[in-house]
Design a protein around this motif. Sequence first.
Motif, short mmCIF file in Angstrom:
data_model
loop_
_atom_site.label_atom_id
_atom_site.label_comp_id
_atom_site.label_asym_id
_atom_site.label_seq_id
_atom_site.Cartn_x
_atom_site.Cartn_y
_atom_site.Cartn_z
N GLU A 3 5.70 3.89 0.38
CA GLU A 3 6.14 2.62 0.95
C GLU A 3 6.74 2.81 2.33
N TYR A 53 -0.05 1.70 -5.00
CA TYR A 53 1.30 1.96 -4.47
C TYR A 53 1.73 3.33 -4.96
N GLY A 88 2.01 -10.19 -11.94
CA GLY A 88 2.01 -8.74 -11.75
C GLY A 88 0.63 -8.13 -11.70
N CYS A 89 -0.41 -8.97 -11.61
CA CYS A 89 -1.76 -8.39 -11.67
C CYS A 89 -2.21 -7.85 -10.32
N GLY A 90 -1.62 -8.32 -9.25
CA GLY A 90 -2.01 -7.81 -7.93
C GLY A 90 -2.38 -8.90 -6.93
N LYS A 91 -2.04 -10.15 -7.24
CA LYS A 91 -2.41 -11.25 -6.35
C LYS A 91 -1.74 -11.13 -4.98
N SER A 92 -0.42 -10.92 -4.99
CA SER A 92 0.29 -10.80 -3.71
C SER A 92 -0.22 -9.61 -2.93
N THR A 93 -0.59 -8.56 -3.65
CA THR A 93 -1.08 -7.36 -2.98
C THR A 93 -2.37 -7.66 -2.21
N ARG A 256 -3.32 -6.29 -14.24
CA ARG A 256 -3.28 -5.17 -13.31
C ARG A 256 -4.07 -3.96 -13.82
N1 LIG Z 1 6.01 -1.95 -3.21
C1 LIG Z 1 5.57 -1.67 -4.43
N2 LIG Z 1 5.68 -0.43 -4.94
C2 LIG Z 1 5.24 -0.13 -6.18
N3 LIG Z 1 4.63 -1.01 -6.98
C3 LIG Z 1 4.46 -2.27 -6.52
C4 LIG Z 1 4.93 -2.68 -5.22
N4 LIG Z 1 4.63 -3.97 -5.05
C5 LIG Z 1 4.03 -4.37 -6.18
N5 LIG Z 1 3.92 -3.36 -7.06
C6 LIG Z 1 3.31 -3.42 -8.39
O1 LIG Z 1 1.95 -3.77 -8.23
C7 LIG Z 1 1.56 -4.71 -9.21
C8 LIG Z 1 1.00 -5.94 -8.55
O2 LIG Z 1 2.02 -6.61 -7.81
P1 LIG Z 1 1.79 -8.00 -7.11
O3 LIG Z 1 0.61 -7.90 -6.20
O4 LIG Z 1 3.08 -8.42 -6.51
O5 LIG Z 1 1.41 -8.93 -8.36
P2 LIG Z 1 1.31 -10.52 -8.49
O6 LIG Z 1 1.46 -11.10 -7.12
O7 LIG Z 1 -0.03 -10.78 -9.09
O8 LIG Z 1 2.40 -10.94 -9.42
C9 LIG Z 1 2.80 -4.99 -10.05
O9 LIG Z 1 2.68 -4.24 -11.22
C10 LIG Z 1 3.95 -4.52 -9.22
O10 LIG Z 1 4.97 -4.02 -10.01
#
Ligand SMILES: Nc1ncnc2c1ncn2[C@@H]1O[C@H](COP(=O)(O)OP(=O)(O)O)[C@@H](O)[C@H]1O
Length: 298
Positions: A3, A53, A88-93, A256
Amino acid sequence: MKEEDAPKPAPHAGEPGTVAVDVGPAGEKKASYRADMKGAPPKLRVKDLSVTYLNRDGDGTEAVHDISFDVEDKPGVGEVVVFLGPSGCGKSTILKAVAGLLPPTKGEILVDGKVVDGVGRDRGMVFQAYTSFGWLTVRDNVEYGLKLQGVPAAERHERSEKYLKSVGLEDFAGRYPKDLSGGMKQRVAIARTLINRPRVILMDEPFGALDPQTRWGMQGLLLDVSRTEDPTILFVTHDVSEAVYLADTVYILSSRPARLLHRVDVPYFPVRNIELKSATEFRAVEKKLLDLLYTQAP
Ligand SMILES: Nc1ncnc2c1ncn2[C@@H]1O[C@H](COP(=O)(O)OP(=O)(O)O)[C@@H](O)[C@H]1O
Ligand SMILES: [Mg+2]
């Protein structure tokens, strides 16, 4: 990727834009064919995208697995692509990767055929958790991207008036974020992104904190922006009805690491009003999405 190795987003990450905007009355969607687009790259191409991550010990969490999709840039039609999937599936990612805030572990993202390698003015993101500058007034928050662009004060003011009005905050221009409710803060964030007219708008559960009426108003605003300004919008929501109401295309994601399980093309509803939400055709799409969400493999 560790990170701490990730590129630090500038405070104005993904914001900006230059041209004056017109959140005018909704127009009809226009033809989706244009001869000179033949062979043009899609507006957005996500190709074999995986994001993992890494924590400090080097252990990885794979958040996105091998996702590919294209969003064309149909002329005169702002395309809205909605992602639905479990928490927590990865949408924001996915959205952060498209914003250029997270480098792909594998695969690539192209906007207009050009590889994304960081944040850029062509993309603007509204985050899930409200982000603003507490020391700036609502108006200065909204004008922030334009100020960085060197847009003169008079023009900034004119444009921020328009956007503050469009999100119903014209009477709060001189207030500070601490004086606002969560939903109002989120509307500041929405105005602050839209004012820059990014060609790709990334919205991460942007209306989650809003009461139903305000949410309804913001959905209308987004559709107006889509029709009049023709951006490509990627939108994350948990709300199936919101997805059907806004989307041209819905992608259903797995738990996820996020994989694309289904693509659903939503029929085009020429008239979108409150009655539509109870129409048979609308309900049928909602039901289809719910079925796909609840029958997905764990
Ligand atoms: N900075 C990070 N470091 C480690 N794991 C992360 C980080 N950000 C998100 N995650 C993990 O990646 C997964 C997907 O996160 P995220 O994209 O936020 O999901 P969503 O938006 O679908 O709820 C989650 O399991 C979260 O815990
Ligand atoms: Mg999220």
